[in-house]
Design a protein around this motif. Structure first.
Motif, PDB file in Angstrom:
ATOM      1  N   ALA A 101       0.830  -1.209   0.000  1.00 39.25           N
ATOM      2  CA  ALA A 101       0.000   0.000   0.000  1.00 39.25           C
ATOM      3  C   ALA A 101       0.866   1.260   0.000  1.00 39.25           C
ATOM      4  N   MET A 102       1.921   1.257   0.809  1.00 39.60           N
ATOM      5  CA  MET A 102       2.762   2.448   0.892  1.00 39.60           C
ATOM      6  C   MET A 102       3.618   2.645  -0.356  1.00 39.60           C
ATOM      7  N   ALA A 103       3.808   1.562  -1.129  1.00 41.93           N
ATOM      8  CA  ALA A 103       4.606   1.670  -2.354  1.00 41.93           C
ATOM      9  C   ALA A 103       3.775   2.094  -3.564  1.00 41.93           C
ATOM     10  N   LEU A 104       2.455   2.085  -3.436  1.00 43.54           N
ATOM     11  CA  LEU A 104       1.597   2.365  -4.597  1.00 43.54           C
ATOM     12  C   LEU A 104       1.734   3.801  -5.100  1.00 43.54           C
ATOM     13  N   ARG A 105       2.108   4.717  -4.207  1.00 38.22           N
ATOM     14  CA  ARG A 105       2.180   6.132  -4.594  1.00 38.22           C
ATOM     15  C   ARG A 105       3.126   6.334  -5.784  1.00 38.22           C
ATOM     16  N   ARG A 106       4.247   5.624  -5.780  1.00 38.43           N
ATOM     17  CA  ARG A 106       5.263   5.842  -6.808  1.00 38.43           C
ATOM     18  C   ARG A 106       5.378   4.674  -7.801  1.00 38.43           C
ATOM     19  N   ALA A 107       4.491   3.704  -7.697  1.00 38.08           N
ATOM     20  CA  ALA A 107       4.598   2.513  -8.543  1.00 38.08           C
ATOM     21  C   ALA A 107       4.047   2.767  -9.939  1.00 38.08           C
ATOM     22  N   ASP A 108       4.795   2.361 -10.966  1.00 37.54           N
ATOM     23  CA  ASP A 108       4.268   2.423 -12.331  1.00 37.54           C
ATOM     24  C   ASP A 108       3.479   1.151 -12.616  1.00 37.54           C
ATOM     25  N   LEU A 109       3.005   1.013 -13.844  1.00 37.30           N
ATOM     26  CA  LEU A 109       2.156  -0.115 -14.212  1.00 37.30           C
ATOM     27  C   LEU A 109       2.839  -1.452 -13.927  1.00 37.30           C
ATOM     28  N   ASP A 110       4.076  -1.601 -14.383  1.00 38.27           N
ATOM     29  CA  ASP A 110       4.772  -2.884 -14.232  1.00 38.27           C
ATOM     30  C   ASP A 110       4.990  -3.221 -12.760  1.00 38.27           C
ATOM     31  N   HIS A 111       5.378  -2.213 -11.974  1.00 36.90           N
ATOM     32  CA  HIS A 111       5.630  -2.457 -10.552  1.00 36.90           C
ATOM     33  C   HIS A 111       4.341  -2.836  -9.829  1.00 36.90           C
ATOM     34  N   THR A 112       3.253  -2.177 -10.192  1.00 39.44           N
ATOM     35  CA  THR A 112       1.970  -2.493  -9.557  1.00 39.44           C
ATOM     36  C   THR A 112       1.554  -3.925  -9.868  1.00 39.44           C
ATOM     37  N   LEU A 113       1.728  -4.341 -11.114  1.00 35.02           N
ATOM     38  CA  LEU A 113       1.397  -5.715 -11.490  1.00 35.02           C
ATOM     39  C   LEU A 113       2.289  -6.715 -10.752  1.00 35.02           C
ATOM     40  N   GLU A 114       3.558  -6.372 -10.577  1.00 34.65           N
ATOM     41  CA  GLU A 114       4.471  -7.245  -9.838  1.00 34.65           C
ATOM     42  C   GLU A 114       4.021  -7.401  -8.386  1.00 34.65           C
ATOM     43  N   MET A 115       3.620  -6.286  -7.768  1.00 34.28           N
ATOM     44  CA  MET A 115       3.169  -6.360  -6.378  1.00 34.28           C
ATOM     45  C   MET A 115       1.874  -7.151  -6.269  1.00 34.28           C
ATOM     46  N   GLN A 172      -6.418 -13.192  -8.725  1.00 38.17           N
ATOM     47  CA  GLN A 172      -5.361 -12.326  -9.247  1.00 38.17           C
ATOM     48  C   GLN A 172      -5.954 -11.091  -9.907  1.00 38.17           C
ATOM     49  N   LEU A 173      -6.999 -11.286 -10.691  1.00 39.99           N
ATOM     50  CA  LEU A 173      -7.664 -10.152 -11.335  1.00 39.99           C
ATOM     51  C   LEU A 173      -8.243  -9.204 -10.289  1.00 39.99           C
ATOM     52  N   ASN A 174      -8.819  -9.758  -9.256  1.00 38.33           N
ATOM     53  CA  ASN A 174      -9.429  -8.947  -8.201  1.00 38.33           C
ATOM     54  C   ASN A 174      -8.375  -8.107  -7.479  1.00 38.33           C
ATOM     55  N   ILE A 175      -7.250  -8.713  -7.164  1.00 33.97           N
ATOM     56  CA  ILE A 175      -6.186  -7.986  -6.472  1.00 33.97           C
ATOM     57  C   ILE A 175      -5.601  -6.898  -7.369  1.00 33.97           C
ATOM     58  N   GLU A 176      -5.363  -7.219  -8.634  1.00 29.63           N
ATOM     59  CA  GLU A 176      -4.851  -6.210  -9.564  1.00 29.63           C
ATOM     60  C   GLU A 176      -5.819  -5.039  -9.673  1.00 29.63           C
ATOM     61  N   SER A 177      -7.110  -5.338  -9.824  1.00 31.18           N
ATOM     62  CA  SER A 177      -8.114  -4.274  -9.951  1.00 31.18           C
ATOM     63  C   SER A 177      -8.146  -3.405  -8.705  1.00 31.18           C
ATOM     64  N   ALA A 178      -7.993  -4.051  -7.528  1.00 32.25           N
ATOM     65  CA  ALA A 178      -8.010  -3.293  -6.276  1.00 32.25           C
ATOM     66  C   ALA A 178      -6.823  -2.330  -6.208  1.00 32.25           C
ATOM     67  N   LEU A 179      -5.643  -2.795  -6.572  1.00 33.46           N
ATOM     68  CA  LEU A 179      -4.460  -1.926  -6.500  1.00 33.46           C
ATOM     69  C   LEU A 179      -4.557  -0.762  -7.486  1.00 33.46           C
ATOM     70  N   PHE A 180      -5.036  -1.056  -8.695  1.00 36.71           N
ATOM     71  CA  PHE A 180      -5.221   0.039  -9.653  1.00 36.71           C
ATOM     72  C   PHE A 180      -6.303   1.000  -9.180  1.00 36.71           C
ATOM     73  N   GLY A 181      -7.354   0.456  -8.550  1.00 39.13           N
ATOM     74  CA  GLY A 181      -8.416   1.300  -8.017  1.00 39.13           C
ATOM     75  C   GLY A 181      -7.926   2.211  -6.918  1.00 39.13           C
ATOM     76  N   ILE A 182      -7.026   1.691  -6.052  1.00 35.42           N
ATOM     77  CA  ILE A 182      -6.440   2.507  -4.994  1.00 35.42           C
ATOM     78  C   ILE A 182      -5.624   3.639  -5.591  1.00 35.42           C
ATOM     79  N   GLN A 183      -4.820   3.314  -6.587  1.00 35.54           N
ATOM     80  CA  GLN A 183      -3.989   4.340  -7.220  1.00 35.54           C
ATOM     81  C   GLN A 183      -4.862   5.445  -7.827  1.00 35.54           C
ATOM     82  N   GLU A 184      -5.938   5.037  -8.488  1.00 36.79           N
ATOM     83  CA  GLU A 184      -6.815   6.031  -9.107  1.00 36.79           C
ATOM     84  C   GLU A 184      -7.507   6.892  -8.068  1.00 36.79           C
TER      85      GLU A 184
END
Length: 374
Positions: free
Chosen positions: A217-231, A358-370
């Motif tokens: 969660a704390m890394a999402l602020r600066r994470a790009d697309l690839d890093h977010t998918l990795e997390m 996996q799809l749910n977690i990815e969507s959640a992280l992108f949703g948080i970033q947005e």
């Protein structure tokens, strides 16, 4: 006494205990409330109290067998897959009119009673409408609204809630030998849900996963697309990790029956049943793990929200991370945090609807970033 061993639910237990002592037990109960708070433990305790000559002493052979689900006059019904098969309910209905094997009563404990689909529910309703005088039904569910109104109306509904945090904390310290500081953290993170708290005591990796989720969660602020998918992929791997233990336990069961005493056809049938049960348990654990990841995120952002609004550190769920919470609170707006929590709530609902983890977690992280950083 078994009643004294129940964690929480003192008012419920006192009421049921009086009913047993005065021989005023209803023919059907519906236990409702959140998952994991101890409803089924109380159901088994009530069953033992009804059959034990001393009202549930906890020391006799009757109590032991009831609590171990080995008593011939106590039948436990569980879903097989997505529902409770109508054939199981039909067999239950016929059995209810036969004489008890050892006791004066027969008791039926029905777990996940919301899984009684229409035909099965209609079959059960017939015996609830005209029950034998020596039979008690105890239906247990976390989804009271999923039980047909006609069945609910013929049961005495007993509502359960989460165990008070102080009581659960004391139980963990006194009965599970948990360090007070760790016990305090566990009860906060599990919200007074007994089953979850016991899991967190027995499985230390859950606290490690909590730490990893918050680091994400704390890394999402600066994470790009690839890093977010990795997390997201890493969190998904952590969700999947316990499934290996489920598979290993299944293999052990299969090996135990493959001792040469069964013919090939019987062995094949049993192995198939074990494999199907394993898949169900793995799916259940994956859904649970996904919800736990998303819930951890939701509580993290809730802590940031209330701290930013002036709450004291003692009110934080993640109170051991107060400095990190304070740092985040200074950079995030309440409106964005609320949107973030809504995103995670939608993700938890999606997990129950079998959206791929996996799809749910990815969507959640992108949703948080947005919600927070767009």
């Amino acid at each position: 006494m078994l009643w004294d061993e129940v964690v929480g639910h003192s008012a419920v237990c006192a009421s049921l205990r009086r009913a047993v002592e005065r021989d005023r037990v209803n023919h059907a109960y519906l236990f409702t409330g959140p998952s994991g708070v101890g409803k089924f433990i109380v159901a088994r305790t009530l069953a033992a109290a009804l059959l034990c000559p001393d009202g549930g002493c906890g020391a006799c052979n009757t109590c032991r067998r009831v609590m171990e689900e080995k008593h011939p006059d106590v039948t436990v019904v569980r879903p097989a897959g997505k529902n409770i098969p109508v054939e199981t309910v039909r067999a239950l209905r016929l059995d209810a009119f036969s004489k008890p094997s050892e006791s004066d009563r027969k008791i039926y404990l029905i777990k996940n009673a919301d899984r009684l689909w229409e035909e099965g529910a209609s079959t059960l309703l017939k015996v609830l409408e005209e029950p034998p005088g020596n039979v008690v039904f105890i239906l247990v569910t976390a989804l009271g609204g999923g039980v047909l109104p006609t069945i609910r109306s013929r049961c005495q509904e007993i509502r359960f809630s989460n165990v008070p945090l102080d009581e659960l904390r004391a139980y963990l310290v006194e009965n599970r030998d948990v360090d007070p500081g760790r016990a305090d953290l566990i009860v906060r993170l599990t919200g007074g849900v007994l089953g979850r708290a016991l899991d967190w005591c027995d499985e230390p990796w859950r606290l490690t996963r909590r730490d990893n989720v918050i680091k994400t969660a704390m890394a999402l602020r600066r994470a790009d697309l690839d890093h977010t998918l990795e997390m997201a992929q890493e969190l998904y791997r952590e969700v999947r990790a316990p499934l290996e233990e489920v598979a290993a336990a299944c293999q052990d069961r299969k090996s135990a029956v493959a001792d040469g005493t069964l013919d090939d056809a019987t062995l094949k049938r049993i192995h198939k049943e074990y494999d199907e049960e394993c898949r169900r348990e793995q799916l259940k654990e994956e859904i649970r793990g996904t919800r736990e990841v998303l819930s951890t995120l939701a509580w993290w952002y809730r802590d940031i929200l209330i701290y930013g609004e002036g709450a004291e550190g003692s009110l934080l769920v993640n109170h051991d991370l107060e400095q990190e919470v304070a740092r985040e609170a200074g950079a995030l707006s309440p409106a964005n945090l609320l949107r973030c929590i809504d995103v995670l709530g939608e993700g938890m609902e999606a997990a129950e609807q079998n959206v791929p983890s996996q799809l749910n977690i990815e969507s959640a992280l992108f949703g948080i970033q947005e919600a927070l950083y767009a």
